[in-house]
Scaffold this active site. Structure first.
Site, PDB file in Angstrom:
ATOM      1  N   ASP A 189     -35.230   6.098  10.437  1.00 29.39           N
ATOM      2  CA  ASP A 189     -34.566   7.128  11.247  1.00 29.39           C
ATOM      3  C   ASP A 189     -33.305   7.666  10.581  1.00 29.39           C
ATOM      4  OD1 ASP A 189     -36.535   7.004  13.113  1.00 29.39           O
ATOM      5  OD2 ASP A 189     -35.448   5.737  14.513  1.00 29.39           O
TER       6      ASP A 189
ATOM      7  N   ARG B 200     -44.299  11.096   8.556  1.00 29.50           N
ATOM      8  CA  ARG B 200     -43.675   9.853   8.126  1.00 29.50           C
ATOM      9  C   ARG B 200     -44.731   8.753   8.010  1.00 29.50           C
ATOM     10  NH1 ARG B 200     -38.274   8.660  11.524  1.00 29.50           N
ATOM     11  NH2 ARG B 200     -39.796   7.871  13.047  1.00 29.50           N
TER      12      ARG B 200
ATOM     13  N   ARG C  86     -39.543  -1.777  15.753  1.00 28.84           N
ATOM     14  CA  ARG C  86     -38.128  -2.000  15.513  1.00 28.84           C
ATOM     15  C   ARG C  86     -37.580  -3.073  16.453  1.00 28.84           C
ATOM     16  NH1 ARG C  86     -37.007   3.958  15.907  1.00 28.84           N
ATOM     17  NH2 ARG C  86     -38.962   4.003  14.780  1.00 28.84           N
TER      18      ARG C  86
ATOM     19  N   ASP D  55     -32.365   0.263  18.199  1.00 29.84           N
ATOM     20  CA  ASP D  55     -33.613   1.029  18.136  1.00 29.84           C
ATOM     21  C   ASP D  55     -33.812   1.683  16.773  1.00 29.84           C
ATOM     22  OD1 ASP D  55     -31.349   2.465  19.566  1.00 29.84           O
ATOM     23  OD2 ASP D  55     -32.545   4.184  18.933  1.00 29.84           O
ATOM     24  N   ASN D  56     -32.815   1.582  15.889  1.00 28.42           N
ATOM     25  CA  ASN D  56     -32.938   2.132  14.535  1.00 28.42           C
ATOM     26  C   ASN D  56     -32.966   1.031  13.485  1.00 28.42           C
ATOM     27  OD1 ASN D  56     -32.931   4.782  15.472  1.00 28.42           O
ATOM     28  ND2 ASN D  56     -30.709   4.935  15.385  1.00 28.42           N
TER      29      ASN D  56
ATOM     30  N   LYS E 145     -43.122  13.658  13.171  1.00 30.52           N
ATOM     31  CA  LYS E 145     -41.846  13.712  13.896  1.00 30.52           C
ATOM     32  C   LYS E 145     -41.505  15.172  14.174  1.00 30.52           C
ATOM     33  CE  LYS E 145     -37.069  12.077  13.779  1.00 30.52           C
ATOM     34  NZ  LYS E 145     -36.089  11.222  13.059  1.00 30.52           N
TER      35      LYS E 145
ATOM     36  N   GLY F 268     -39.250   9.907  21.418  1.00 32.57           N
ATOM     37  CA  GLY F 268     -39.054  11.138  22.175  1.00 32.57           C
ATOM     38  C   GLY F 268     -39.503  12.381  21.450  1.00 32.57           C
TER      39      GLY F 268
ATOM     40  N   ASP G 106     -36.822  18.552  24.123  1.00 36.47           N
ATOM     41  CA  ASP G 106     -38.082  19.280  24.050  1.00 36.47           C
ATOM     42  C   ASP G 106     -39.046  18.671  23.042  1.00 36.47           C
ATOM     43  OD1 ASP G 106     -36.950  20.013  21.610  1.00 36.47           O
ATOM     44  OD2 ASP G 106     -36.362  22.000  22.306  1.00 36.47           O
ATOM     45  N   GLY G 107     -38.662  17.541  22.438  1.00 32.95           N
ATOM     46  CA  GLY G 107     -39.555  16.871  21.500  1.00 32.95           C
ATOM     47  C   GLY G 107     -39.709  17.574  20.171  1.00 32.95           C
TER      48      GLY G 107
END
Length: 627
Positions: A305, A204, A211, A295-296, A134, A114, A146-147
């Site tokens: 993350d 990163r 993942r 997801d992490n 990121k 996101g 808003d990313g």
């Protein structure tokens, strides 16, 4: 400058191959805004530029993995633009990764990158690296956000990524941190008070950011949450993803197995081993991730993350670093079992790609494997290198319980234990461990802090009902008190009652006695390390060397990060750079002075050896939970 006088950059010559986008389905639509992305593992995106991007800091070791020189990059006029995604690197193909996840135990459906933008991949003598930014703006997976990422959270991720790498713990890396004059409104304390914060971007890198949740995009509707993945039933794409991951990142498994299911089961076993090894390393440095959703969880066994992470100060197995985790699902002590739970979800997501019975057997091996790896790490932390004794596990357990009871600092306690002498070497001054105990007691928390730490956490009304039951219905109370959570709350009440009936001097006297008793047991165990050995002094020197290279002097505590954040938010980035330099040498015995002649580690002892930068955090700092 190029031949026409315009600025040029060595980054423009960075070669990309972008294998993932060639081997996995790519959604080529550039439709703006959030949307469900079906039948694809990546989506084309365009990073949104920052306003006046500028470097906060760069990591020399991380940039070296890309074959780049940190000094050259830091002074590159185009560096902040390229490394923030404000200017697209030649050869890069910006994209965002699609994945799902189980968040706090419930399937959440499509999540995805996101706020992250994949730039591309490159191979060099240091390995294969995926490069991403990121905080570079909206993607199809941004949902309501808003990313953007702000300076506060970006500093934390940047510093902790590099701190973990320096500790020898598998992790994604942070090569640079860029901030800007673009602002977004955020509510940092979750109290309804929003304030403008500077948009920032972390570069990163990792071999891959795939993942567990990457394999959950094929999930059918979940019976509990009612959600499904964006590509339910697309087993053809799942097979592509499995093939890509094994062929690219597990080539030995690819070579050794001709049968597909046998190959995939071997892959799942290796992911399980790496995950067990990773969480054992976390536990042994007191690291709490904070958001261990599927997801992490990295498919390569990396720490990925960095959100509301925390390193334990006062040792507390119930330590929770995420203010949103009110039930303690992701507490320090729960991390191994949560990792095992997440592996079970990965096995479910892989489905028919695995032998179900073999996957179940592998999962059954996780906790014993973790416990073996954890004990091996703890033996090194205690300098027990030559023998494996049955009492070692009990010795470790009693140490942790003592640390908990006395409010001892996790990092400093282990660092101090290398000062305990082996009785075989000599029985001179301080042979009983008294001087070390004095130092240990100095970094234990106060009586008042222990009282706060031992207050029951159960809802007051529920606790009152349980206590009333003890008087009115002893038989029912006996049944309720056997429940682990209730028993734990009653145990805390018992400790609190003892603390309320003592004073600081009495507490310190008892703590000193308890520490002397444990150190006596530890010294007896050290004697066994020297049994049958001729070069006893050499063994003792090796023990101290290993302990001092295993137990860090410094970790990234929240209040240290917060000091750097406050300085940076006021326009002073030097503290971020200084903290980074300290964290790059966590086992140091002394560090070079900066140009002004100041010691970079914060302060030194009388021998100019660096003592923990964060030797004993202030009371308020020990209780910080960062959201």
């Amino acid at each position: 400058m190029d031949s026409e006088g315009s600025a040029s950059s060595s980054l423009e010559r960075l070669p990309f191959n972008n294998v993932a986008l060639k081997k996995l389905p790519l959604d080529s639509s550039e439709e703006p805004g959030s949307r469900t992305v079906s039948g694809a593992c990546f989506s084309r995106v365009q990073p949104q530029p920052l306003v006046n991007p500028t470097f906060v800091a760069v990591s020399g070791p991380a940039l070296a993995l890309l074959g780049l020189d940190d000094k050259e990059i830091f002074h590159d006029l185009l560096g902040p633009e390229y490394l923030s995604g404000s200017k697209v690197l030649p050869g890069s193909e910006p994209a965002a990764h699609c994945y799902c996840g189980h968040q706090f135990g419930l399937f959440a459906g499509q999540l995805g990158d996101g706020a992250v933008c994949y730039l591309g991949e490159r191979d060099n003598p240091c390995g294969r690296w995926e490069i991403q930014v990121k905080g570079a703006g909206v993607t199809p997976y941004s949902r309501e956000s808003d990313g953007r990422k702000v300076l506060r959270s970006s500093i934390r991720e940047f510093l902790c990524s590099e701190a973990m790498a320096a500790l020898g713990i598998p992790t994604t890396r942070a090569a640079s941190l860029v901030t800007s004059d673009l602002y977004v409104n955020r509510d940092p304390l979750n109290n309804g008070r929003r304030r403008p914060e500077r948009c920032s971007v972390v570069l990163r890198i990792a071999p891959s950011f795939i993942r567990f949740g990457s394999f959950e995009i094929f999930q059918s509707r979940d019976e509990f949450s009612g959600r499904q993945g964006p590509s339910p039933g697309r087993h053809d794409i799942r097979a592509q993803l499995v093939d890509y991951v094994i062929d690219t990142f597990y080539p030995d498994i690819q070579r050794c197995h001709g049968n597909r299911k046998e190959r995939n089961t071997a892959f799942f076993k290796e992911v399980t081993v790496r995950t067990a090894r990773l969480v054992a390393q976390w536990q042994c440095v007191g690291f709490c991730h904070g958001v261990l959703n599927t997801d992490n969880m990295s498919i390569l066994g990396l720490t990925v993350d960095y959100g509301p992470f925390g390193f334990i100060d006062r040792f507390d197995p119930e330590f929770v670093c995420n203010a949103s985790d009110r039930r303690g699902r992701y507490s320090y002590q729960a991390q191994p079992s949560v990792c095992r739970w997440n592996l079970a979800r990965l096995a479910e997501a892989l489905g028919s790609e695995l032998h179900a019975s073999q996957a179940g057997a592998i999962l059954d091996e996780f906790m014993p494997l973790y416990e073996t790896l954890y004990l091996a790490n703890m033996r090194r932390k205690l300098g027990l290198l030559r023998r494996k004794e049955p009492e070692d596990q009990e010795l470790v357990s009693e140490l942790l319980q003592l640390m908990h009871n006395t409010g001892a600092d996790f990092t400093n306690t282990f660092r101090l234990l290398s000062g305990v002498s082996c009785p075989v070497v000599g029985e001179g001054k301080g042979a009983t461990g008294g001087p070390v105990v004095d130092l240990l007691l100095e970094q234990c928390v106060s009586l008042e802090e222990l009282k706060v730490a031992n207050k029951p956490t159960m809802e007051p009304r529920e606790l009152a009902m349980v206590l009333s039951m003890a008087q009115t219905n002893p038989a029912m109370f006996g049944l309720v008190a056997d429940r682990p959570e209730v028993a734990h709350q009653l145990e805390k009440m018992g400790r609190l009652k003892e603390l309320l009936n003592t004073n600081q001097d009495e507490l310190r006297a008892k703590q000193r006695e308890d520490w002397l008793r444990w150190i006596s047991q530890y010294r007896k165990r050290l004697v066994k390390e020297c049994d049958g050995a001729r070069e006893v002094c050499t063994i003792e020197e090796e023990r101290i060397r290993v302990m001092d290279s295993t137990n860090p002097r410094v970790v990234l505590r929240n209040y240290i990060a917060q000091n750097a954040i406050q300085a940076a938010e006021n326009g002073d980035f030097s503290e971020v750079r200084r903290v980074l330099k300290v964290l790059e040498n966590p086992y140091c015995k002394g560090m070079e002075k900066d140009k002004e002649g100041r010691k970079d580690e914060g302060r030194t002892d009388g021998n100019q050896n660096c003592v923990p930068y964060d030797s004993k955090p202030p009371v308020w700092a020990r209780e910080i939970c960062v959201t």
